[in-house]
Design an enzyme around this catalytic site. Structure first.
Site, PDB file in Angstrom:
ATOM      1  N   HIS A 473      14.078 -44.019   6.578  1.00  0.00           N
ATOM      2  CA  HIS A 473      13.216 -43.071   5.613  1.00  0.00           C
ATOM      3  C   HIS A 473      11.943 -42.704   6.272  1.00  0.00           C
ATOM      4  O   HIS A 473      11.781 -41.390   6.236  1.00  0.00           O
ATOM      5  CB  HIS A 473      12.747 -43.954   4.542  1.00  0.00           C
ATOM      6  CG  HIS A 473      11.953 -43.245   3.651  1.00  0.00           C
ATOM      7  ND1 HIS A 473      12.312 -42.829   2.337  1.00  0.00           N
ATOM      8  CD2 HIS A 473      10.490 -43.225   3.461  1.00  0.00           C
ATOM      9  CE1 HIS A 473      11.482 -42.368   1.795  1.00  0.00           C
ATOM     10  NE2 HIS A 473      10.192 -42.641   2.566  1.00  0.00           N
ATOM     11  N   GLU A 474      11.153 -43.336   7.051  1.00  0.00           N
ATOM     12  CA  GLU A 474       9.886 -43.100   7.763  1.00  0.00           C
ATOM     13  C   GLU A 474      10.405 -41.982   8.956  1.00  0.00           C
ATOM     14  O   GLU A 474       9.470 -41.193   9.334  1.00  0.00           O
ATOM     15  CB  GLU A 474       9.248 -44.317   8.145  1.00  0.00           C
ATOM     16  CG  GLU A 474       8.818 -45.261   7.124  1.00  0.00           C
ATOM     17  CD  GLU A 474       8.087 -44.381   6.092  1.00  0.00           C
ATOM     18  OE1 GLU A 474       7.465 -43.491   6.247  1.00  0.00           O
ATOM     19  OE2 GLU A 474       8.023 -45.193   4.757  1.00  0.00           O
ATOM     20  N   HIS A 477      10.591 -38.636   7.531  1.00  0.00           N
ATOM     21  CA  HIS A 477       8.853 -37.689   7.456  1.00  0.00           C
ATOM     22  C   HIS A 477       8.716 -37.607   8.744  1.00  0.00           C
ATOM     23  O   HIS A 477       8.094 -36.523   8.978  1.00  0.00           O
ATOM     24  CB  HIS A 477       8.149 -39.155   6.829  1.00  0.00           C
ATOM     25  CG  HIS A 477       8.136 -39.430   5.494  1.00  0.00           C
ATOM     26  ND1 HIS A 477       8.004 -38.265   4.714  1.00  0.00           N
ATOM     27  CD2 HIS A 477       8.161 -40.681   4.677  1.00  0.00           C
ATOM     28  CE1 HIS A 477       8.319 -38.820   3.455  1.00  0.00           C
ATOM     29  NE2 HIS A 477       8.168 -40.514   3.543  1.00  0.00           N
ATOM     30  N   HIS A 480      10.137 -34.340   9.875  1.00  0.00           N
ATOM     31  CA  HIS A 480       9.611 -33.279   9.095  1.00  0.00           C
ATOM     32  C   HIS A 480       8.239 -32.674   9.631  1.00  0.00           C
ATOM     33  O   HIS A 480       7.978 -31.540   9.672  1.00  0.00           O
ATOM     34  CB  HIS A 480       9.085 -33.653   7.462  1.00  0.00           C
ATOM     35  CG  HIS A 480       8.883 -32.454   6.788  1.00  0.00           C
ATOM     36  ND1 HIS A 480       8.602 -32.755   5.345  1.00  0.00           N
ATOM     37  CD2 HIS A 480       9.244 -31.355   6.716  1.00  0.00           C
ATOM     38  CE1 HIS A 480       8.522 -31.741   4.580  1.00  0.00           C
ATOM     39  NE2 HIS A 480       8.898 -30.909   5.498  1.00  0.00           N
TER      40      HIS A 480
HETATM   41 ZN    ZN Z   1       8.400 -41.734   1.801  1.00  0.00          ZN
END
Ligand code: ZN
Length: 685
Positions: A473-474, A477, A480
């Site tokens: 998940h991290e 990010h 991105h």
């Molecule tokens: Zn998040």
């Protein structure tokens, strides 16, 4: 005073090893002056206004200040020494005042409106045009059109909010750290059910404090296994009650770390701010520039999803209660029984134990596998960056290279808990690349987590599957941010609406649930063997187990959040903690106790001035987007470079250079649909 202050200019590699608490205040003071000079220069720039002399300059005016305060916040979060806390607390009000004054500045607002009226502004490219429109709206939402008294009040509210919320976050850390539960060496039988790793960690934790026996805390790697595996109900209850009452004045932290009054004040100040700006309530103010567009729309989304899940939620709860009774549980299930019985039921249904998977998730293999997935999808290479200094011996630095070998940036992994480190996991953007500008550098990010550490020196850190998911998940990010191609800082990387920002991170989680990806990184640390096929099959099947409960819990957080920031009124609804408890109760599988005060440690809502306030729904909103978008990978191949490149080009590289709904359509070819998520949860769409 050191002669050169490492916080004064943006540098790559970031000198993480040079920054000390005493650098923070002098650097911030100097950079505040420089940023003010840059703003003054914009106002003084001659007519006719140009993009470069006004909005372009505004985009860069606080670059150095953002960098220094971002690093100060980073150090406060990951190291949290008393000196760092003090230094950060000292600069926070000044910095907040400064930022809120930018958007209150009449001359600046006038300069931008003058730019807006020029021929140049009419011919701006779509991204810069969008930036101008958004900035003017930001000014209005921040009171640019208020009178002097209104502006003053708004500035005071912002300062008060940043001080109160910083105190809130520190109270949570301190209250959490103040609790320990010791089990005597002689009572080791009470630890029945607990995985070997958790027992070893508890012993090590006691030794670390110069104590004997086993020490349990409220930090996730200690708390989680107790609630999930420990047979002893009494110990579970003690830990659970401590967890849900911390920082409420009645639990860990005591009256000195009581967040109740802070919450009341924060909610009231946010409401006042919204009213001052002409919005019905804080949720409307926050969602004005989000995909949802209004508090009502956000609430409608949450309610719609809840209604779709309700039958599944009730069925899951009835099944769990029946299962527990059948297997010897007496009486009703209490909150501290749920995880334990859910895990027992899951094992009975799917016949696999989460803990048996740990040997297959050694951190170094998981990260290598994760990097390989990124290589397959985006053509990038990730390699160790030995030259980049870090802030702690556990931290590792990595470089990200594009398919043509060009270095795009780098990131740092800081993954294990420490006493004075904030809990949870997050990604932080430190430096922006800004390609094609005079400020072109690299994208630099930090990825921080609190995962299970190695049992001892020289041993691997063995993760559970949930921790693997958090890491993915991290990492999403981070992609991105690091793959951003946006030359405008304010629209780059993860600076997108919060109901869009979780799309790149949540979509990454899917790769921990796909057989083809798992085979790459889920390998036994000692033998190199993959997870046995039958175990893997059962593990993947178990993904939908109690899925309605998991999402309903999240929707409970969102509902409390939206209600507090829309209709809640203390005169009508009474005490905020009791009000929240009643709402939480409607989303809980069993009734909550009168000491339930989870709101007091709900840092997403109250740990920063705005944070996820009136925006917690964004997680579920993004979940719908991510599940739907992942369908494209499923069709085209989950390691398809073609689909990966398309995702990179239309979403990851674009920041908010266009309306997120437009970016999403560019990737998927249509608007989002809730069906994919419901199907994934095993609920008929
Ligand atoms: Zn998040």
């Amino acid at each position: 005073m050191p002669s050169s202050n490492p916080l004064l200019e943006v540098r790559v590699p970031v000198p993480f090893d040079e920054v000390r608490a005493e650098h923070i205040e002098p650097a911030v003071d100097t950079l505040l002056v420089r940023a003010q000079e840059a703003l003054d220069a914009i106002v003084a720039s001659p007519s006719p206004r140009t993009y470069a002399s006004t909005l372009g300059a505004l985009d860069l005016a606080t670059n150095e200040l953002d960098y220094a305060t971002g690093l100060a916040s980073h150090f406060e979060s990951v190291l949290g020494t008393p000196q760092l806390r003090e230094a950060f607390a000292a600069v926070t009000p000044k910095v907040t005042t400064f930022y809120s004054q930018i958007l209150l500045s009449e001359p600046l607002y006038r300069s931008l409106r003058e730019l807006d009226a020029t021929e140049e502004a009419k011919g701006l490219d779509p991204a810069r045009r969008r930036y101008l429109t958004k900035t003017l709206a930001d000014f209005r939402r921040n009171g640019a059109e208020l009178d002097a008294i209104g502006k003053k009040r708004l500035g005071d509210i912002d300062v008060a909010l940043s001080e109160l919320t910083l105190k809130f976050a520190q109270n949570v850390v301190d209250a959490t750290a103040s609790f320990e539960l010791l089990v005597d060496e002689a009572d080791v039988a009470r630890l029945e059910g607990l995985p070997e790793g958790a027992i070893a960690a508890a012993k090590k934790s006691a030794e670390g404090k110069g104590k004997s026996g086993y020490r349990f805390t409220l930090q996730a790697p200690s708390y989680g296994p107790v609630m999930t595996f420990l047979r002893d109900r009494g110990l579970r209850e003690t830990l659970y009650r401590a967890q849900v009452s911390r920082a409420s004045g009645k639990g860990p932290g005591g009256p000195e770390r009581d967040n109740t009054a802070i919450i009341k004040d924060v909610v009231a100040l946010r409401r006042e701010k919204a009213t001052l700006l002409g919005f019905a309530h804080f949720a409307d103010l926050v969602t004005d520039d989000r995909m949802a567009k209004s508090g009502k729309e956000a609430m409608a989304f949450v309610t719609m999803l809840r209604d779709r899940l309700q039958p599944g939620f009730e069925r899951e709860n009835a099944e769990l209660a029946a299962f527990a009774t059948k297997h010897g549980h007496q009486g009703n299930l209490e909150p501290w029984d749920i995880s334990y019985w859910a895990e027992t039921q899951r094992r009975a249904l799917f016949d696999f134990d989460e803990e048996t998977l740990r040997p297959y998730f050694p951190l170094d293999r998981v990260t290598r596998g994760l990097f390989e997935v990124a290589t397959s999808l985006y053509g990038i290479t990730i390699e160790r960056d030995a030259a980049a200094p870090a802030w702690h011996e556990d931290v590792t630095a990595w470089a990200v290279l594009d398919s043509d070998g060009k270095r795009l940036g780098g990131f740092y992994l800081d993954l294990f808990p420490r006493e004075t480190k904030r809990d949870g996991a997050w990604m932080g953007a430190v430096v922006d690349r800004l390609p094609g500008t005079t400020h072109e550098l690299e994208n630099v990010a930090v990825v921080v987590g609190n995962l299970t550490p190695p049992r001892g020196p020289g041993q691997p850190a063995l993760l559970n599957h949930r921790e693997v998911e958090t890491l993915f998940h991290e990492f999403g990010h981070m992609m991105h941010h690091v793959l951003s191609e946006v030359p405008i800082r304010s629209l780059a990387g993860t600076r997108v609406p919060s109901d869009f920002v979780e799309l790149p991170s949540m979509i990454m989680e899917n790769w921990c649930w796909e057989s083809a990806a798992l085979d790459r990184f889920a390998r036994h640390g000692e033998t190199g063997a993959p997870i046995p096929a039958d175990v893997k099959e059962r593990m993947l099947a178990a993904r939908t187990y109690r899925a309605a409960n998991a999402l309903i819990r999240q929707l409970g957080f969102s509902t409390v959040d939206l209600l507090l920031h829309t209709v809640y009124d203390p005169k009508e609804h009474g005490d905020v903690m009791e009000y929240a408890r009643a709402v939480f109760g409607r989303f809980s599988p069993v009734p909550l106790g009168s000491d339930y005060a989870m709101l007091a440690s709900f840092s997403h809502l109250f740990g920063s001035a705005y944070g996820y306030a009136a925006g917690y729904y964004s997680y579920q909103w993004s979940e719908v987007l991510a599940a739907d978008a992942f369908g494209r990978f499923r069709e085209g191949g989950i390691l398809s470079r073609e689909v990966g490149d398309r995702f990179r080009r239309t979403i990851l590289a674009r920041g908010e250079t266009d309306d997120p709904a437009v970016l999403y359509r560019a990737f998927l070819g249509r608007d989002p649909d809730v069906g994919a998520l419901l199907t994934r949860l095993g609920i008929a769409a």
